[in-house]
Scaffold this motif. Structure first.
Motif, mmCIF file in Angstrom:
data_model
loop_
_atom_site.group_PDB
_atom_site.id
_atom_site.type_symbol
_atom_site.label_atom_id
_atom_site.label_comp_id
_atom_site.label_asym_id
_atom_site.label_seq_id
_atom_site.Cartn_x
_atom_site.Cartn_y
_atom_site.Cartn_z
ATOM 1 N N VAL A 171 -40.878 12.039 -39.269
ATOM 2 C CA VAL A 171 -41.894 11.497 -40.173
ATOM 3 C C VAL A 171 -42.766 12.648 -40.663
ATOM 4 N N ASP A 172 -43.580 12.367 -41.682
ATOM 5 C CA ASP A 172 -44.487 13.394 -42.170
ATOM 6 C C ASP A 172 -45.495 13.774 -41.091
ATOM 7 N N THR A 173 -45.746 15.073 -40.948
ATOM 8 C CA THR A 173 -46.693 15.550 -39.938
ATOM 9 C C THR A 173 -48.082 14.973 -40.154
ATOM 10 N N GLY B 169 -43.614 20.584 -37.056
ATOM 11 C CA GLY B 169 -43.697 21.607 -38.086
ATOM 12 C C GLY B 169 -44.869 21.337 -39.009
ATOM 13 N N LEU B 170 -44.959 22.141 -40.056
ATOM 14 C CA LEU B 170 -46.063 21.944 -40.996
ATOM 15 C C LEU B 170 -45.906 20.657 -41.790
ATOM 16 N N TRP B 171 -44.661 20.236 -41.992
ATOM 17 C CA TRP B 171 -44.421 19.080 -42.862
ATOM 18 C C TRP B 171 -43.722 17.922 -42.161
ATOM 19 N N LYS B 172 -43.000 18.217 -41.068
ATOM 20 C CA LYS B 172 -42.227 17.176 -40.394
ATOM 21 C C LYS B 172 -42.553 17.129 -38.900
ATOM 22 N N TYR B 173 -42.536 15.906 -38.380
ATOM 23 C CA TYR B 173 -42.728 15.630 -36.957
ATOM 24 C C TYR B 173 -41.483 14.894 -36.503
ATOM 25 N N CYS B 174 -40.662 15.527 -35.633
ATOM 26 C CA CYS B 174 -39.365 14.967 -35.269
ATOM 27 C C CYS B 174 -39.308 14.652 -33.779
ATOM 28 N N ALA B 175 -38.816 13.469 -33.470
ATOM 29 C CA ALA B 175 -38.583 13.050 -32.092
ATOM 30 C C ALA B 175 -37.086 12.919 -31.890
ATOM 31 N N GLU B 176 -36.518 13.725 -30.980
ATOM 32 C CA GLU B 176 -35.081 13.733 -30.726
ATOM 33 C C GLU B 176 -34.788 13.056 -29.396
ATOM 34 N N ALA C 148 -40.511 25.299 -44.102
ATOM 35 C CA ALA C 148 -39.895 23.975 -44.148
ATOM 36 C C ALA C 148 -39.430 23.490 -42.781
ATOM 37 N N SER C 149 -39.247 24.400 -41.846
ATOM 38 C CA SER C 149 -38.673 24.033 -40.558
ATOM 39 C C SER C 149 -39.644 23.207 -39.716
ATOM 40 N N PRO C 150 -39.157 22.142 -39.061
ATOM 41 C CA PRO C 150 -40.013 21.335 -38.177
ATOM 42 C C PRO C 150 -40.027 21.871 -36.747
#
Length: 240
Positions: free
Chosen positions: A60-62, A43-50, A26-28
């Motif tokens: 957003v979804d990967t 990550g496998l499910w999430k794409y995060c911009a910090e 679950a980890s991005p």
């Protein structure tokens, strides 16, 4: 003698391992990189911009970010399939129309045989005389070879039309692509039957006379191989 050690985990250890595995999936944070003005984690499910402008964190979804490259790669398969289909149509047209499936030397003339024309070259006087092949070969198997070759060309044209529809008109519809795949493989089967029957029968007819297969026969083989290649590439594209 080798010794094996059997490890037995308690239910508690299993639950801990399962929890860690679920957290990892679950980890991005499978991949991280720094882009101008932001830090990106994938990550496998999430794409995060910090640290985007304003100090926000956007996820957003990967699949939204990754599928574009896959679609481009898939389109390349479809494009190569289109090129191979065009080549197959051209090759089959040449093979179908040319009177050069077979050539042999007879006393006083060189004879070339195609699906529609039978030509004798260098006859007395240096002339070339061509007549309909059916006046020389009247068996039903030859009519079947002609029919299979024509069906092969028709199927190739259908595959070409369906591929063009898929690429430029009905981009989100899978039906034209599957029809193109089916017709490409059908064309290969039709052409294979035509060249196999022709070769088998000619070997029987010319047992005592040396002969060679000419370029039109080779072009039909190339058309069959191109159709198989196009069908395979379009199938790979459809499965992506």
């Amino acid at each position: 003698m080798r010794q094996f050690e059997l490890l037995v985990f308690s239910d508690e250890n299993r639950e801990v391992k399962k929890k860690k595995m679920e957290d990892g999936l679950a980890s991005p944070y499978w991949l991280t990189t720094d882009l101008p003005g932001t830090n990106v984690n994938l990550g496998l499910w999430k794409y995060c911009a910090e640290s985007v402008p304003g100090g926000l964190k956007i996820c957003v979804d990967t699949t939204i970010r990754v599928t574009e490259g896959n679609k481009m790669e898939a389109t390349k398969f479809l494009l190569v399939g289109l090129v191979l289909t065009i080549c197959a149509v051209i090759f089959q047209l040449i093979g179908l129309a040319s009177p050069y499936w077979l050539t042999t030397d007879l006393p006083g003339a060189n004879v070339n045989l195609g699906l529609w024309k039978y030509c004798a070259e260098n006859v007395p006087g240096g002339l070339t005389i061509c007549v309909d092949t059916t006046t020389r070969v009247t068996e039903d198997w030859f009519t079947a070879v002609q029919a299979m070759s024509i069906l092969g060309l028709i199927a190739l044209v259908a595959a070409l039309v369906m591929t063009i529809l898929k690429m430029f008109v009905m981009k989100e519809n899978k039906v034209p692509q599957f029809v193109a795949i089916a017709t490409a493989f059908a064309a290969a089967i039709f052409i294979l039957i035509s060249i196999a029957v022709f070769a088998a029968k000619m070997n029987d007819l010319f047992q005592s006379i040396p002969f060679t297969y000419h370029f039109a026969f080779a072009f039909c083989i190339l058309a069959m191989l191109a159709a198989i290649g196009a069908g395979c590439l379009m199938l790979v594209d459809a499965m992506k």
